[in-house]
Design a protein around this motif. Sequence first.
Motif, mmCIF file in Angstrom:
data_model
loop_
_atom_site.group_PDB
_atom_site.id
_atom_site.type_symbol
_atom_site.label_atom_id
_atom_site.label_comp_id
_atom_site.label_asym_id
_atom_site.label_seq_id
_atom_site.Cartn_x
_atom_site.Cartn_y
_atom_site.Cartn_z
ATOM 1 N N SER A 32 -52.784 3.156 -71.322
ATOM 2 C CA SER A 32 -51.363 2.957 -71.072
ATOM 3 C C SER A 32 -51.083 2.737 -69.597
ATOM 4 C CB SER A 32 -50.565 4.161 -71.588
ATOM 5 O OG SER A 32 -50.937 5.341 -70.890
ATOM 6 N N ALA A 36 -49.254 -0.672 -68.066
ATOM 7 C CA ALA A 36 -47.956 -0.627 -67.399
ATOM 8 C C ALA A 36 -48.035 -1.059 -65.946
ATOM 9 C CB ALA A 36 -47.388 0.788 -67.495
ATOM 10 N N SER A 83 -49.817 -9.655 -64.945
ATOM 11 C CA SER A 83 -48.437 -9.189 -64.900
ATOM 12 C C SER A 83 -47.541 -10.111 -64.082
ATOM 13 C CB SER A 83 -48.367 -7.775 -64.310
ATOM 14 O OG SER A 83 -49.226 -6.889 -64.981
ATOM 15 N N PHE A 132 -37.684 -3.008 -57.662
ATOM 16 C CA PHE A 132 -38.575 -2.879 -58.820
ATOM 17 C C PHE A 132 -39.615 -3.990 -58.781
ATOM 18 C CE2 PHE A 132 -34.552 -1.033 -60.484
ATOM 19 C CZ PHE A 132 -35.004 0.256 -60.657
ATOM 20 N N ASN A 133 -40.843 -3.669 -59.196
ATOM 21 C CA ASN A 133 -41.952 -4.623 -59.158
ATOM 22 C C ASN A 133 -42.152 -5.109 -57.716
ATOM 23 O OD1 ASN A 133 -42.511 -4.711 -62.052
ATOM 24 N ND2 ASN A 133 -40.528 -5.737 -62.215
ATOM 25 N N THR A 162 -46.229 -1.566 -57.065
ATOM 26 C CA THR A 162 -45.548 -0.595 -57.906
ATOM 27 C C THR A 162 -44.782 -1.332 -58.990
ATOM 28 O OG1 THR A 162 -45.274 0.887 -56.005
ATOM 29 C CG2 THR A 162 -43.958 1.365 -57.963
ATOM 30 N N SER A 163 -45.057 -0.996 -60.252
ATOM 31 C CA SER A 163 -44.376 -1.657 -61.363
ATOM 32 C C SER A 163 -42.968 -1.093 -61.531
ATOM 33 C CB SER A 163 -45.171 -1.464 -62.657
ATOM 34 O OG SER A 163 -45.118 -0.109 -63.060
ATOM 35 N N ALA A 164 -42.192 -1.733 -62.382
ATOM 36 C CA ALA A 164 -40.818 -1.290 -62.622
ATOM 37 C C ALA A 164 -40.774 0.107 -63.215
ATOM 38 C CB ALA A 164 -40.111 -2.278 -63.548
ATOM 39 N N THR A 165 -41.864 0.523 -63.882
ATOM 40 C CA THR A 165 -41.917 1.855 -64.473
ATOM 41 C C THR A 165 -42.611 2.875 -63.572
ATOM 42 O OG1 THR A 165 -43.882 1.107 -65.693
ATOM 43 C CG2 THR A 165 -41.781 1.080 -66.864
ATOM 44 N N GLY A 166 -42.965 2.466 -62.344
ATOM 45 C CA GLY A 166 -43.479 3.415 -61.359
ATOM 46 C C GLY A 166 -44.980 3.518 -61.238
ATOM 47 N N GLU A 167 -45.761 2.802 -62.071
ATOM 48 C CA GLU A 167 -47.216 2.858 -61.950
ATOM 49 C C GLU A 167 -47.678 2.079 -60.733
ATOM 50 O OE1 GLU A 167 -46.251 4.164 -65.867
ATOM 51 O OE2 GLU A 167 -45.706 2.324 -64.830
ATOM 52 N N LYS A 168 -48.682 2.600 -60.048
ATOM 53 C CA LYS A 168 -49.182 1.958 -58.838
ATOM 54 C C LYS A 168 -50.558 1.335 -59.077
ATOM 55 C CE LYS A 168 -46.678 4.534 -55.288
ATOM 56 N NZ LYS A 168 -45.576 4.900 -56.176
#
Length: 238
Positions: A32, A36, A83, A132-133, A162-168
């Motif tokens: 996951s 993400a 992505s 974001f992103n 950094t993705s929009a959901t915060g994953e680096k």
Amino acid sequence: MFSFKSRLINATLAATAVIPLATAGTFTFAASAQAAALTGEFQFQGGFTANPSATSLITLSKDKLNFTPQPITPIGITANTGSFGAFNTGNIGNIISFASDIADNPFMDFGNLNIPGVILPGENTTSITDGFNTFSLESADYSIAQSGANVAIDVQLWGFFTSATGEKSKGAGNLTFQVNNQTVTQVNSTLASGGSISNLSFSGGAFATVPEPTTLLGLSAIGIIMGVSRRRKTQVSS
């Protein structure tokens, strides 16, 4: 003796039962996280703002790299994979100091416009300014080399996406431009004297990778061992 052995066997079996479940959860987490996070690569070039009319350009001084126009400097995103296939435009910030590794972060903010890299009059630019992103710089440097009758300048970029959901995810790239009809000595002399070289078009590329699943598993293994240890203590004390 038999009672102690029974407890030890039961504790061992219980701990063994925990490991597959924890490991399965770890694999799910790793998958996951990779799904993400931003991954892939892209190329970019200076964009254009229609009103007022302005091309995205660079000004280089000895310790700084500034982009115009401000407050938004659009860049067009091309050859994008992974992505980054979801974006056609970005907004790029300034490198305030190469010596101190200080930049406008996030250095790039990715989104979409009707025409890649072009801000039309009255167009909504929220997607490239919303934070974001993004790509944030941790360090940057540049090198100067003679290329025929021109001087080629290469800026090396290191940081993280950094993705929009915060994953680096780890990231790196290069940004290049040239000074026509100059020598390296002339360019270095201009920069050393406090001068700058402006109105330069630019292009570049970057990529993003996430940590290897084995790294994530290694970090999670610590949690598994601690959980097993606590379980054994509970069994023995009971």
